[in-house]
Design a protein around this motif. Structure first.
Motif, PDB file in Angstrom:
ATOM      1  N   VAL A  86       0.837  -1.202   0.000  1.00 29.96           N
ATOM      2  CA  VAL A  86       0.000   0.000   0.000  1.00 29.96           C
ATOM      3  C   VAL A  86       0.872   1.251   0.000  1.00 29.96           C
ATOM      4  CG1 VAL A  86      -1.624   1.360   1.382  1.00 29.96           C
ATOM      5  CG2 VAL A  86      -2.019  -1.075   1.030  1.00 29.96           C
ATOM      6  N   ALA A  87       1.968   1.231   0.766  1.00 28.94           N
ATOM      7  CA  ALA A  87       2.880   2.376   0.779  1.00 28.94           C
ATOM      8  C   ALA A  87       3.507   2.593  -0.591  1.00 28.94           C
ATOM      9  CB  ALA A  87       3.963   2.172   1.830  1.00 28.94           C
ATOM     10  N   LEU A  88       3.872   1.522  -1.272  1.00 27.63           N
ATOM     11  CA  LEU A  88       4.424   1.622  -2.629  1.00 27.63           C
ATOM     12  C   LEU A  88       3.403   2.233  -3.587  1.00 27.63           C
ATOM     13  CD1 LEU A  88       6.290  -1.793  -3.019  1.00 27.63           C
ATOM     14  CD2 LEU A  88       7.315   0.463  -3.361  1.00 27.63           C
ATOM     15  N   ALA A  89       2.165   1.767  -3.498  1.00 30.95           N
ATOM     16  CA  ALA A  89       1.132   2.285  -4.395  1.00 30.95           C
ATOM     17  C   ALA A  89       0.835   3.751  -4.098  1.00 30.95           C
ATOM     18  CB  ALA A  89      -0.139   1.446  -4.253  1.00 30.95           C
ATOM     19  N   ASP A  90       0.766   4.111  -2.809  1.00 27.84           N
ATOM     20  CA  ASP A  90       0.494   5.498  -2.445  1.00 27.84           C
ATOM     21  C   ASP A  90       1.623   6.418  -2.889  1.00 27.84           C
ATOM     22  OD1 ASP A  90      -1.930   4.878  -1.306  1.00 27.84           O
ATOM     23  OD2 ASP A  90      -1.153   4.768   0.744  1.00 27.84           O
ATOM     24  N   ALA A  91       2.859   5.917  -2.835  1.00 29.44           N
ATOM     25  CA  ALA A  91       4.021   6.719  -3.225  1.00 29.44           C
ATOM     26  C   ALA A  91       4.259   6.680  -4.727  1.00 29.44           C
ATOM     27  CB  ALA A  91       5.267   6.217  -2.495  1.00 29.44           C
ATOM     28  N   ASN A  92       3.495   5.837  -5.416  1.00 26.22           N
ATOM     29  CA  ASN A  92       3.623   5.702  -6.868  1.00 26.22           C
ATOM     30  C   ASN A  92       5.036   5.290  -7.285  1.00 26.22           C
ATOM     31  OD1 ASN A  92       2.376   5.726  -9.409  1.00 26.22           O
ATOM     32  ND2 ASN A  92       3.214   7.753  -9.881  1.00 26.22           N
ATOM     33  N   LEU A 127       1.460  -7.748  -9.285  1.00 23.97           N
ATOM     34  CA  LEU A 127       0.661  -6.674  -8.695  1.00 23.97           C
ATOM     35  C   LEU A 127       0.907  -5.322  -9.339  1.00 23.97           C
ATOM     36  CD1 LEU A 127       1.015  -7.622  -4.915  1.00 23.97           C
ATOM     37  CD2 LEU A 127      -0.927  -8.061  -6.425  1.00 23.97           C
ATOM     38  N   CYS A 128       2.060  -5.146  -9.971  1.00 21.88           N
ATOM     39  CA  CYS A 128       2.351  -3.842 -10.581  1.00 21.88           C
ATOM     40  C   CYS A 128       3.386  -3.992 -11.677  1.00 21.88           C
ATOM     41  CB  CYS A 128       2.845  -2.851  -9.528  1.00 21.88           C
ATOM     42  SG  CYS A 128       4.352  -3.379  -8.695  1.00 21.88           S
ATOM     43  N   HIS A 129       3.368  -3.034 -12.585  1.00 29.01           N
ATOM     44  CA  HIS A 129       4.411  -2.885 -13.590  1.00 29.01           C
ATOM     45  C   HIS A 129       5.397  -1.867 -13.039  1.00 29.01           C
ATOM     46  CE1 HIS A 129       1.910  -5.068 -16.443  1.00 29.01           C
ATOM     47  NE2 HIS A 129       0.907  -4.236 -16.169  1.00 29.01           N
ATOM     48  N   THR A 171      -6.085  -5.770  -5.027  1.00 24.61           N
ATOM     49  CA  THR A 171      -5.377  -6.045  -3.772  1.00 24.61           C
ATOM     50  C   THR A 171      -5.235  -4.770  -2.950  1.00 24.61           C
ATOM     51  OG1 THR A 171      -4.133  -7.846  -4.825  1.00 24.61           O
ATOM     52  CG2 THR A 171      -3.242  -6.955  -2.773  1.00 24.61           C
ATOM     53  N   TYR A 172      -4.922  -3.662  -3.626  1.00 29.48           N
ATOM     54  CA  TYR A 172      -4.779  -2.382  -2.931  1.00 29.48           C
ATOM     55  C   TYR A 172      -6.095  -1.982  -2.263  1.00 29.48           C
ATOM     56  CZ  TYR A 172      -4.226   2.630  -2.177  1.00 29.48           C
ATOM     57  OH  TYR A 172      -4.190   3.876  -1.608  1.00 29.48           O
ATOM     58  N   ASP A 173      -7.188  -2.021  -3.008  1.00 33.92           N
ATOM     59  CA  ASP A 173      -8.481  -1.623  -2.454  1.00 33.92           C
ATOM     60  C   ASP A 173      -8.872  -2.513  -1.273  1.00 33.92           C
ATOM     61  OD1 ASP A 173      -8.668   0.358  -4.356  1.00 33.92           O
ATOM     62  OD2 ASP A 173      -9.947  -0.809  -5.711  1.00 33.92           O
TER      63      ASP A 173
END
Length: 300
Positions: free
Chosen positions: A16-22, A53-55, A70-72
């Motif tokens: 979640v921290a990775l996604a929030d920090a982009n 989960l991400c590119h 997964t993030y949601d």
């Protein structure tokens, strides 16, 4: 899909921290972890969820469809965990959990609007509470409360988002200011008419663009800001006039670096409200903080 009931919560928090920090760079700072450690955690989570989960690459970080789901789900899980912690703690007579607060930028210097007094009373010696405080624009904060990203926010909200409850909290007086180097600084108020105001460069708050223009009858803006610190910087440059909360401007006024322009004509008060989701009212932490805010509220 593999069973997920044994996924380490820490892996989800890292994700979640990775996604929030982009991406990895800002997440490294936020989590104080190396990129290799973050990559290891992400790879382990992908192994447990059974998919990418991400590119990620030098120029991009983008969630896959599985990553977004997964993030949601993780964000909802963390909210549910916080709610569980609060309810169990409340049943035992203690307060515990995470309280996510929001406040408008520039309110710290206001004894009434600065939430530090409420936080001081809220943080009992025996309370195991994590405070997450975010400053922002009124529209952003209002949306975050509506989306569930903030529990309580205080600001001059002008909209009425469905599902939110609003309570009047305190009024915030504003004046129109210029800096010491501005041509109007030494000019008496009675010599400053509408023609003079309209001819001065005017800086607006971006989230109040047209409201600010309307209040002084100015034809157009020459600058815009979001943060109050930025507004002060522009006004102190001597090139712009603009609105500031009186409590925020006071230190510079006391030093003779700012002056209010025709306060009887251009002064106004902005009503700050408390906003929270109706379905969160019975949450122990939220209910307790709302009670404290109500107690600290001065007559309006």
């Amino acid at each position: 899909m593999r069973r997920l009931d044994n996924i380490d919560i820490r892996l989800l928090r890292v994700f979640v921290a990775l996604a929030d920090a982009n991406g990895f760079s800002d997440a490294q700072l936020a989590l104080n972890l190396s990129q290799s450690t973050l990559s290891t955690h992400l790879a382990e989570l992908e192994k447990r969820t059974g998919g990418q989960l991400c590119h990620r690459g030098r120029q991009q970080f983008r969630l896959t469809e599985l990553g977004r789901a997964t993030y949601d789900a993780a964000v909802k899980l963390f909210r549910d965990i916080d709610d569980f912690t609060q309810r169990v703690s409340a049943a035992s007579g203690n307060l515990s959990g995470r309280l996510r607060l929001g406040a408008s930028d520039g309110v710290m210097t206001s004894e009434q609007l600065g939430v530090q007094r409420a936080i001081a009373e809220f943080m009992r010696p025996d309370a195991d509470i994590f405070i997450d405080l975010e400053l922002g624009t009124p529209s952003d904060l209002e949306q975050k409360v509506a989306d569930g990203d903030r529990d309580i926010a205080i600001g001059p909200f002008s909209q009425r988002s469905p599902g939110l409850t609003y309570r009047d909290f305190a009024s915030e007086p504003h004046n129109l200011y210029c800096g010491r180097e501005h041509p109007l600084f030494d000019r008496p108020d009675h010599e400053i008419d509408q023609r003079v105001i309209s001819g001065a460069r005017f800086s607006v708050r971006r989230y109040r663009h047209f409201d600010d223009l309307y209040l002084v009858g100015h034809p157009r803006a020459s600058a815009s800001v979001v943060a109050m610190e930025a507004q002060v910087m522009l006004i102190l440059s001597g090139q712009f006039i603009g609105f500031l909360p009186c409590h925020f401007a006071e230190p510079w006024v006391a030093r003779g670096e700012l002056r209010a322009i025709r306060p009887s004509a251009f002064g106004f008060s902005s009503m700050h409200k408390i906003a929270y989701r109706r379905d969160n009212k019975n949450s122990p932490l939220i209910s307790e903080f709302l009670t404290i805010l109500e107690r600290l509220k001065k007559p309006i």
